[in-house]
Each structure stands twice: as structure tokens, then as C-alpha cells.
Design a protein around this motif. Structure first.
Motif, mmCIF file in Angstrom:
data_model
loop_
_atom_site.group_PDB
_atom_site.id
_atom_site.type_symbol
_atom_site.label_atom_id
_atom_site.label_comp_id
_atom_site.label_asym_id
_atom_site.label_seq_id
_atom_site.Cartn_x
_atom_site.Cartn_y
_atom_site.Cartn_z
ATOM 1 N N TYR A 14 -4.567 39.872 31.193
ATOM 2 C CA TYR A 14 -4.761 40.018 32.642
ATOM 3 C C TYR A 14 -3.456 39.826 33.409
ATOM 4 O O TYR A 14 -3.162 40.572 34.344
ATOM 5 N N SER A 15 -2.630 38.842 32.989
ATOM 6 C CA SER A 15 -1.343 38.659 33.669
ATOM 7 C C SER A 15 -0.452 39.872 33.428
ATOM 8 O O SER A 15 0.314 40.288 34.314
ATOM 9 N N ALA A 16 -0.564 40.495 32.236
ATOM 10 C CA ALA A 16 0.188 41.725 31.965
ATOM 11 C C ALA A 16 -0.309 42.858 32.856
ATOM 12 O O ALA A 16 0.488 43.656 33.361
ATOM 13 N N PHE A 17 -1.622 42.904 33.081
ATOM 14 C CA PHE A 17 -2.208 43.902 33.975
ATOM 15 C C PHE A 17 -1.629 43.748 35.383
ATOM 16 O O PHE A 17 -1.234 44.743 36.023
ATOM 17 N N LEU A 18 -1.553 42.509 35.864
ATOM 18 C CA LEU A 18 -1.000 42.264 37.201
ATOM 19 C C LEU A 18 0.478 42.648 37.259
ATOM 20 O O LEU A 18 0.931 43.267 38.231
ATOM 21 N N LYS A 19 1.211 42.293 36.206
ATOM 22 C CA LYS A 19 2.637 42.600 36.181
ATOM 23 C C LYS A 19 2.878 44.099 36.184
ATOM 24 O O LYS A 19 3.781 44.606 36.855
ATOM 25 N N ASP A 20 2.053 44.826 35.449
ATOM 26 C CA ASP A 20 2.218 46.281 35.359
ATOM 27 C C ASP A 20 1.941 46.987 36.684
ATOM 28 O O ASP A 20 2.405 48.125 36.883
ATOM 29 N N LEU A 21 1.206 46.343 37.568
ATOM 30 C CA LEU A 21 0.948 46.957 38.869
ATOM 31 C C LEU A 21 2.245 47.159 39.651
ATOM 32 O O LEU A 21 2.396 48.124 40.394
ATOM 33 N N GLY A 22 3.172 46.198 39.504
ATOM 34 C CA GLY A 22 4.461 46.307 40.179
ATOM 35 C C GLY A 22 4.417 45.962 41.657
ATOM 36 O O GLY A 22 5.390 46.176 42.380
ATOM 37 N N HIS A 23 3.279 45.429 42.128
ATOM 38 C CA HIS A 23 3.156 45.034 43.529
ATOM 39 C C HIS A 23 2.043 43.998 43.632
ATOM 40 O O HIS A 23 1.295 43.763 42.679
ATOM 41 N N PRO A 25 -1.377 42.602 44.106
ATOM 42 C CA PRO A 25 -2.637 43.328 43.907
ATOM 43 C C PRO A 25 -3.518 43.302 45.154
ATOM 44 O O PRO A 25 -3.429 42.405 45.986
ATOM 45 N N SER A 26 -4.365 44.294 45.257
ATOM 46 C CA SER A 26 -5.386 44.324 46.305
ATOM 47 C C SER A 26 -6.665 43.726 45.741
ATOM 48 O O SER A 26 -6.800 43.504 44.532
ATOM 49 N N ALA A 27 -7.628 43.483 46.618
ATOM 50 C CA ALA A 27 -8.925 42.991 46.153
ATOM 51 C C ALA A 27 -9.545 43.987 45.178
ATOM 52 O O ALA A 27 -10.105 43.604 44.140
ATOM 53 N N HIS A 28 -9.428 45.287 45.487
ATOM 54 C CA HIS A 28 -9.992 46.322 44.607
ATOM 55 C C HIS A 28 -9.334 46.288 43.233
ATOM 56 O O HIS A 28 -10.022 46.393 42.204
ATOM 57 N N GLU A 29 -8.017 46.132 43.198
ATOM 58 C CA GLU A 29 -7.313 46.107 41.906
ATOM 59 C C GLU A 29 -7.707 44.883 41.093
ATOM 60 O O GLU A 29 -7.831 44.958 39.859
ATOM 61 N N CYS A 30 -7.919 43.742 41.758
ATOM 62 C CA CYS A 30 -8.360 42.550 41.032
ATOM 63 C C CYS A 30 -9.782 42.733 40.497
ATOM 64 O O CYS A 30 -10.090 42.302 39.380
ATOM 65 N N ARG A 31 -10.631 43.384 41.280
ATOM 66 C CA ARG A 31 -11.987 43.668 40.784
ATOM 67 C C ARG A 31 -11.927 44.620 39.585
ATOM 68 O O ARG A 31 -12.688 44.477 38.627
ATOM 69 N N THR A 32 -10.998 45.573 39.649
ATOM 70 C CA THR A 32 -10.797 46.468 38.509
ATOM 71 C C THR A 32 -10.357 45.671 37.286
ATOM 72 O O THR A 32 -10.842 45.897 36.169
ATOM 73 N N GLY A 33 -9.435 44.731 37.509
ATOM 74 C CA GLY A 33 -8.983 43.877 36.415
ATOM 75 C C GLY A 33 -10.123 43.072 35.827
ATOM 76 O O GLY A 33 -10.214 42.903 34.603
ATOM 77 N N ALA A 34 -11.010 42.569 36.685
ATOM 78 C CA ALA A 34 -12.158 41.802 36.198
ATOM 79 C C ALA A 34 -13.069 42.685 35.349
ATOM 80 O O ALA A 34 -13.562 42.269 34.296
ATOM 81 N N ALA A 35 -13.276 43.936 35.801
ATOM 82 C CA ALA A 35 -14.129 44.862 35.040
ATOM 83 C C ALA A 35 -13.502 45.204 33.695
ATOM 84 O O ALA A 35 -14.195 45.266 32.671
ATOM 85 N N GLU A 36 -12.177 45.404 33.690
ATOM 86 C CA GLU A 36 -11.493 45.762 32.448
ATOM 87 C C GLU A 36 -11.455 44.603 31.467
ATOM 88 O O GLU A 36 -11.305 44.808 30.260
ATOM 89 N N HIS A 37 -11.561 43.377 31.980
ATOM 90 C CA HIS A 37 -11.520 42.203 31.116
ATOM 91 C C HIS A 37 -12.877 41.512 31.078
ATOM 92 O O HIS A 37 -12.964 40.309 30.842
ATOM 93 N N SER A 38 -13.928 42.284 31.315
ATOM 94 C CA SER A 38 -15.279 41.737 31.277
ATOM 95 C C SER A 38 -15.560 41.085 29.929
ATOM 96 O O SER A 38 -15.292 41.670 28.876
ATOM 97 N N GLY A 39 -16.064 39.871 29.979
ATOM 98 C CA GLY A 39 -16.362 39.143 28.757
ATOM 99 C C GLY A 39 -15.192 38.387 28.194
ATOM 100 O O GLY A 39 -15.358 37.549 27.291
ATOM 101 N N ALA A 40 -13.984 38.632 28.711
ATOM 102 C CA ALA A 40 -12.797 37.919 28.243
ATOM 103 C C ALA A 40 -12.658 36.591 28.979
ATOM 104 O O ALA A 40 -13.272 36.373 30.023
ATOM 105 N N ALA A 41 -11.832 35.715 28.415
ATOM 106 C CA ALA A 41 -11.663 34.389 29.018
ATOM 107 C C ALA A 41 -11.107 34.464 30.429
ATOM 108 O O ALA A 41 -11.316 33.555 31.242
ATOM 109 N N GLU A 42 -10.389 35.553 30.740
ATOM 110 C CA GLU A 42 -9.750 35.661 32.048
ATOM 111 C C GLU A 42 -10.604 36.363 33.099
ATOM 112 O O GLU A 42 -10.157 36.524 34.241
ATOM 113 N N GLU A 43 -11.815 36.767 32.748
ATOM 114 C CA GLU A 43 -12.655 37.425 33.753
ATOM 115 C C GLU A 43 -12.874 36.542 34.986
ATOM 116 O O GLU A 43 -12.760 37.046 36.123
ATOM 117 N N PRO A 44 -13.166 35.231 34.833
ATOM 118 C CA PRO A 44 -13.338 34.416 36.045
ATOM 119 C C PRO A 44 -12.070 34.314 36.880
ATOM 120 O O PRO A 44 -12.131 34.246 38.113
#
Length: 203
Positions: A14-23, A25-44
Motif C-alpha cells: 500500500y505504501s508503494a501504491f501511494l508512492k507510485d501515485l507521485g502526488h 492522494p485523493s479520497a477516491h485514490e485511497c478508496r481505490t487502494g483499499a479495494a486493491e488491498h481488500s483482505g490485506a493487513a493494510e486495508e484498514p
């Protein structure tokens, strides 16, 4: 209080996901990150991040939903979300619910063995309560946080970070005592029925 959870010192998907954004994040991008990491330890964590950015937009009800979802996971990120729930409830002028939520979190923390990671929760709750002018309850949390620092002696912790928490809480305690017009000679220990558990009580 940090709006984005501070776990970036360790490289994670998830931290790599944030870093790759390069800016930022927006609320939508964080929700996208949560969906992509659903079930992972970092979803919360992703849900909490989405909650903070949603709250920044003034959408407190939507943010509250995200924080409740994060809190259901349990663990450190869930406790961060519980602090955020208190913040949103006060912002929505739902004070009785906010007070009940902070008491529930305090009871949960008091039932646990003291851990270094809890200090951030105490520090953040003091900030939230101060922001909403809940000075008496904030003072009780502040003193409990200082007591927690003593109780964590012997547990794994970063001493420099501990001293930062101690210094910040001592400053907060001084500010809050001044706001409440409490003489310096007053005992500093929170009483057994402190307002963090039982609600406001006149000094």
C-alpha cells in the motif's frame, strides 16, 4: 494528528501504491487502494486514509462510514480509526455519541497492557478533544498518556520518540490546565472517575 497513517517507514504494497501515485492522494485514490488491498493487513489503513481525505472535503458522514469500516478490523489502525470516529461525531454535532466512543476506546486501552504504539492514540485523542474544546476530557487523556509512558518502560520503544510524546503531552497539559484555570498545586493524577470515562465533572 497525521491525516495519513504513519507506517511508511516500512515498505509495504500500500505504501508503494501511494508512492507510485507521485502526488498527495485523493479520497477516491485511497478508496481505490483499499479495494486493491481488500483482505490485506493494510486495508484498514487505506480506509482510514480515505476517511481523512473525505473529511477534509467536509463530507463527515461519508468519512464516518469509512472510519467505522476501518475500526472493524481491530489492531493499531482500528484504534486510529476510533480516534477519527470521535472527531467526525463531534464535527457532526453528535456529542453524546462522540463521548461514548471516546470512553469505549479509553476502556479498551486501559484493559490492555501498555504498549509504545498506544502513545500515538493518546496524543491524537488529546488533539481531537482540544480541537472540539473538550478541555476537561482532553486533560484526562493527556494525564493518562503521560502515565502510559511510564508504564511502557521495559517494552520495545524508540526513546527519542517517547521523549517527543512526553514533551508534547506536558505542553498540552500545561495549556489545558491553564484553559481550565487549574492551579499548578493541584495533584496531576487523573481521579478514578475522570471525565474520559464518566463525562464532564466540574473541578
Amino acid at each position: 494528528m497525521n491525516e495519513v497513517s504513519a507506517a511508511d517507514a516500512v515498505s509495504t504494497p500500500y505504501s508503494a501504491f501511494l508512492k507510485d501515485l507521485g502526488h498527495e492522494p485523493s479520497a477516491h485514490e485511497c478508496r481505490t487502494g483499499a479495494a486493491e488491498h481488500s483482505g490485506a493487513a493494510e486495508e484498514p489503513r487505506a480506509l482510514s486514509d480515505a476517511g481523512w481525505y473525505t473529511a477534509r472535503e467536509g463530507r463527515y458522514e461519508d468519512a464516518l462510514v469509512l472510519f467505522h469500516r476501518a475500526a472493524e478490523f481491530g489492531g493499531a489502525f482500528a484504534r486510529d480509526a476510533q480516534v477519527a470516529i470521535v472527531d467526525q461525531l463531534f464535527a457532526l454535532e453528535r456529542a453524546p455519541e462522540a463521548e461514548a466512543a471516546q470512553r469505549a476506546l479509553r476502556d479498551e486501552l486501559d484493559a490492555r497492557l501498555a504498549e509504545f504504539s498506544d502513545l500515538r492514540v493518546f496524543d491524537d485523542m488529546v488533539e481531537v478533544l482540544c480541537d472540539h474544546e473538550q478541555h476537561e476530557t482532553a486533560l484526562a487523556w493527556c494525564q493518562a498518556g503521560l502515565d502510559r509512558i511510564t508504564a511502557t518502560t521495559g517494552t520495545p520503544r524508540n526513546e527519542a520518540e517517547v521523549e517527543q510524546y512526553r514533551h508534547g503531552m506536558l505542553l498540552d497539559r500545561g495549556f489545558l490546565r491553564d484553559q481550565l484555570d487549574i492551579p499548578l498545586a493541584r495533584p496531576l493524577s487523573a481521579p478514578p472517575d475522570d471525565p474520559a470515562r464518566t463525562g464532564p465533572r466540574p473541578w
